[in-house]
Design a protein around this motif. Structure first.
Motif, PDB file in Angstrom:
ATOM      1  N   VAL A  58       0.852  -1.209   0.000  1.00 38.64           N
ATOM      2  CA  VAL A  58       0.000   0.000   0.000  1.00 38.64           C
ATOM      3  C   VAL A  58       0.883   1.254   0.000  1.00 38.64           C
ATOM      4  CG1 VAL A  58      -1.705   1.310   1.345  1.00 38.64           C
ATOM      5  CG2 VAL A  58      -1.978  -1.147   1.062  1.00 38.64           C
TER       6      VAL A  58
ATOM      7  N   LEU B 139       2.141   1.624  -3.581  1.00 40.56           N
ATOM      8  CA  LEU B 139       1.081   2.072  -4.491  1.00 40.56           C
ATOM      9  C   LEU B 139       0.754   3.550  -4.274  1.00 40.56           C
ATOM     10  CD1 LEU B 139      -1.221   1.415  -6.556  1.00 40.56           C
ATOM     11  CD2 LEU B 139      -2.654   0.920  -4.592  1.00 40.56           C
TER      12      LEU B 139
ATOM     13  N   PRO C 222      -3.672  11.185 -12.091  1.00 36.23           N
ATOM     14  CA  PRO C 222      -4.475  12.342 -11.667  1.00 36.23           C
ATOM     15  C   PRO C 222      -4.226  12.624 -10.188  1.00 36.23           C
ATOM     16  CG  PRO C 222      -5.860  10.398 -12.009  1.00 36.23           C
ATOM     17  CD  PRO C 222      -4.504  10.060 -12.515  1.00 36.23           C
ATOM     18  N   ARG C 223      -4.094  13.902  -9.854  1.00 34.15           N
ATOM     19  CA  ARG C 223      -3.786  14.256  -8.462  1.00 34.15           C
ATOM     20  C   ARG C 223      -4.972  13.948  -7.549  1.00 34.15           C
ATOM     21  NH1 ARG C 223       0.406  16.521  -6.409  1.00 34.15           N
ATOM     22  NH2 ARG C 223       2.077  17.189  -7.788  1.00 34.15           N
ATOM     23  N   ASN C 224      -4.678  13.265  -6.469  1.00 32.51           N
ATOM     24  CA  ASN C 224      -5.705  12.973  -5.474  1.00 32.51           C
ATOM     25  C   ASN C 224      -5.018  12.906  -4.115  1.00 32.51           C
ATOM     26  OD1 ASN C 224      -7.626  11.799  -3.791  1.00 32.51           O
ATOM     27  ND2 ASN C 224      -8.525  10.610  -5.457  1.00 32.51           N
ATOM     28  N   PHE C 225      -5.348  13.901  -3.275  1.00 33.16           N
ATOM     29  CA  PHE C 225      -4.633  14.002  -2.006  1.00 33.16           C
ATOM     30  C   PHE C 225      -5.005  12.904  -1.018  1.00 33.16           C
ATOM     31  CE2 PHE C 225      -4.094  18.366  -3.622  1.00 33.16           C
ATOM     32  CZ  PHE C 225      -2.713  18.373  -3.644  1.00 33.16           C
ATOM     33  N   ALA C 226      -6.049  12.144  -1.349  1.00 29.65           N
ATOM     34  CA  ALA C 226      -6.413  11.022  -0.476  1.00 29.65           C
ATOM     35  C   ALA C 226      -5.244  10.040  -0.403  1.00 29.65           C
ATOM     36  CB  ALA C 226      -7.651  10.330  -1.017  1.00 29.65           C
ATOM     37  N   TRP C 227      -4.516   9.885  -1.531  1.00 28.33           N
ATOM     38  CA  TRP C 227      -3.368   8.970  -1.572  1.00 28.33           C
ATOM     39  C   TRP C 227      -2.262   9.424  -0.624  1.00 28.33           C
ATOM     40  CZ3 TRP C 227      -3.928   4.304  -3.142  1.00 28.33           C
ATOM     41  CH2 TRP C 227      -4.800   3.988  -4.190  1.00 28.33           C
TER      42      TRP C 227
ATOM     43  N   ILE D 288      -3.212   8.278   2.789  1.00 26.88           N
ATOM     44  CA  ILE D 288      -3.021   6.815   2.882  1.00 26.88           C
ATOM     45  C   ILE D 288      -1.525   6.497   2.999  1.00 26.88           C
ATOM     46  CG2 ILE D 288      -3.232   4.654   1.562  1.00 26.88           C
ATOM     47  CD1 ILE D 288      -5.847   5.852   0.391  1.00 26.88           C
TER      48      ILE D 288
ATOM     49  N   ALA E  39      -6.055  -2.698  -3.292  1.00 25.62           N
ATOM     50  CA  ALA E  39      -5.971  -1.398  -2.605  1.00 25.62           C
ATOM     51  C   ALA E  39      -6.490  -0.284  -3.517  1.00 25.62           C
ATOM     52  CB  ALA E  39      -4.533  -1.116  -2.193  1.00 25.62           C
ATOM     53  N   TYR E  40      -6.109  -0.337  -4.799  1.00 23.44           N
ATOM     54  CA  TYR E  40      -6.533   0.693  -5.755  1.00 23.44           C
ATOM     55  C   TYR E  40      -8.055   0.668  -5.907  1.00 23.44           C
ATOM     56  CZ  TYR E  40      -6.661   3.655  -9.866  1.00 23.44           C
ATOM     57  OH  TYR E  40      -6.924   4.678 -10.725  1.00 23.44           O
TER      58      TYR E  40
ATOM     59  N   VAL F 128      -9.767   2.101  -2.722  1.00 25.98           N
ATOM     60  CA  VAL F 128      -9.682   3.566  -2.626  1.00 25.98           C
ATOM     61  C   VAL F 128     -10.574   4.228  -3.682  1.00 25.98           C
ATOM     62  CG1 VAL F 128      -8.123   5.562  -2.817  1.00 25.98           C
ATOM     63  CG2 VAL F 128      -7.374   3.522  -1.602  1.00 25.98           C
TER      64      VAL F 128
ATOM     65  N   ASN G 106     -13.810   6.599  -3.001  1.00 31.00           N
ATOM     66  CA  ASN G 106     -13.906   7.919  -3.628  1.00 31.00           C
ATOM     67  C   ASN G 106     -15.222   8.072  -4.368  1.00 31.00           C
ATOM     68  OD1 ASN G 106     -12.099   9.930  -3.277  1.00 31.00           O
ATOM     69  ND2 ASN G 106     -10.673   9.275  -4.857  1.00 31.00           N
TER      70      ASN G 106
ATOM     71  N   ARG H  54     -12.870  15.248  -0.965  1.00 35.13           N
ATOM     72  CA  ARG H  54     -12.527  13.883  -1.356  1.00 35.13           C
ATOM     73  C   ARG H  54     -11.052  13.775  -1.717  1.00 35.13           C
ATOM     74  NH1 ARG H  54     -17.033  14.182  -4.789  1.00 35.13           N
ATOM     75  NH2 ARG H  54     -15.703  14.006  -6.607  1.00 35.13           N
ATOM     76  N   GLY H  55     -10.382  14.936  -1.765  1.00 31.86           N
ATOM     77  CA  GLY H  55      -8.961  14.940  -2.057  1.00 31.86           C
ATOM     78  C   GLY H  55      -8.627  15.085  -3.515  1.00 31.86           C
ATOM     79  N   GLU H  56      -9.625  15.340  -4.358  1.00 29.88           N
ATOM     80  CA  GLU H  56      -9.352  15.458  -5.781  1.00 29.88           C
ATOM     81  C   GLU H  56      -8.858  16.852  -6.124  1.00 29.88           C
ATOM     82  OE1 GLU H  56     -12.819  14.196  -7.879  1.00 29.88           O
ATOM     83  OE2 GLU H  56     -12.651  12.165  -7.093  1.00 29.88           O
ATOM     84  N   ASP H  57      -7.979  16.908  -7.087  1.00 33.96           N
ATOM     85  CA  ASP H  57      -7.441  18.185  -7.526  1.00 33.96           C
ATOM     86  C   ASP H  57      -8.415  18.809  -8.533  1.00 33.96           C
ATOM     87  OD1 ASP H  57      -5.537  20.114  -7.405  1.00 33.96           O
ATOM     88  OD2 ASP H  57      -4.290  19.257  -8.975  1.00 33.96           O
TER      89      ASP H  57
END
Lengths: 173, 113
Positions: free
Chosen positions: A95, A98, A116-121, A124, B21-22, B25, B29, B42-45
């Protein structure tokens, strides 16, 4: 294969494991500080750890297959706990990899891949890294006697012997 | 050949865990988007939060890019000491617990004898 050959193989394997585990530990400590070492070092070092971890798993392959076969049957509680802990480390490590790839600023762009940018990652990544330290502490604790014994045999004793022989040479001279 | 097979099994396990995991997540989302959570939460740009005076938002782990050599070196040492400290505490606790359990087991055995 004779008994002597088997002993030599076991000794070599233990030495390789010791060197490899020390490398993994030091690399992990450096990779854990991206703000100091820099993002590029953090990402490339952590990714190169995959290869070293594969070798680490290959060296423990016999134990993995043995416990996998007997997991439901009769094995002692420590081996069972150790097995579950090792799987947790594997999953958590994956994890981390990834989520690291998903927020990569150096490695993935260098390979021409852009996610694509995603701050959730990012969240994590941080959470799984903190969990990894705890799991690594438990993993080290469960193998502590092996760590102490192997360091004594292959690091401290040879160094001590080296000093002892040079002292003897000085006295003889 | 045997080693190659084992490497493939390990890499397949890596890929499987990454895939799961992908998916988890992405599903989380998608679920949060379905119940109406704003894109930024949600953390999206792409959707920026309204920050007064155009202040730069702080993200965990995002600060500290381009620290001077001495400062980053000291930070690396302190961070490493902190991580080793955490691991050392866990190791000490587990060893103490194991020792305590062993002693208790031995005492109980002596009492029953």
């Amino acid at each position: 294969m004779t008994e002597t050959q088997t002993n030599i193989n076991m000794k070599n394997r233990t030495k390789i494991k010791l060197v490899l585990d020390t490398i993994i530990f030091i690399a992990f400590l450096i990779a854990m500080e991206p703000r100091s070492s820099g993002i590029a070092i953090h990402e490339w070092l952590a990714t190169s750890l995959i290869a070293v971890l594969v070798v680490h798993l290959l060296l423990s392959w016999d134990w993995i297959t043995r416990i996998t076969r007997r997991f439901i049957g009769k094995i002692n509680n420590q081996s069972r706990f150790n097995y579950i802990l090792n799987w947790s480390l594997f999953i958590d490590g994956t994890v981390i990899m990834l989520s690291g790839f998903m927020i990569s600023e150096s490695l993935m762009p260098a390979l021409g891949i852009q996610f694509p940018r995603n701050f959730a990652w990012r969240g994590i990544h941080e959470l799984s890294t903190n969990l990894f330290i705890l799991l690594l502490g438990l993993h080290t604790a469960l193998h502590w006697s092996w760590v102490v014994e192997t360091f004594k045999r292959y690091v401290f004793q040879p160094v001590f012997r080296l000093f002892a022989t040079s002292e003897k040479k000085d006295i003889a001279a | 050949m045997k080693i190659l097979g084992r490497i493939l099994i390990i890499l397949a396990a890596f890929a499987l865990v990454m895939g799961i995991a992908y998916t988890v997540v992405s599903a989380a989302n998608a679920a949060s988007s379905a119940i109406g959570v704003p894109a930024f939460e949600r953390g999206e740009d792409g959707v920026r939060p309204q920050i007064p005076n155009h202040e730069r938002p702080e993200f965990p782990g995002g600060e500290g890019h381009g620290l001077r050599g001495g400062v980053s070196g000291l930070r690396l040492i302190l961070g490493t000491v902190k991580n080793i400290g955490i691991i050392a505490i866990i190791v000490a606790l587990v060893l103490w617990l194991k020792d305590f359990m062993r002693k208790r087991k031995r005492d109980l055995q002596q009492v029953s004898e």
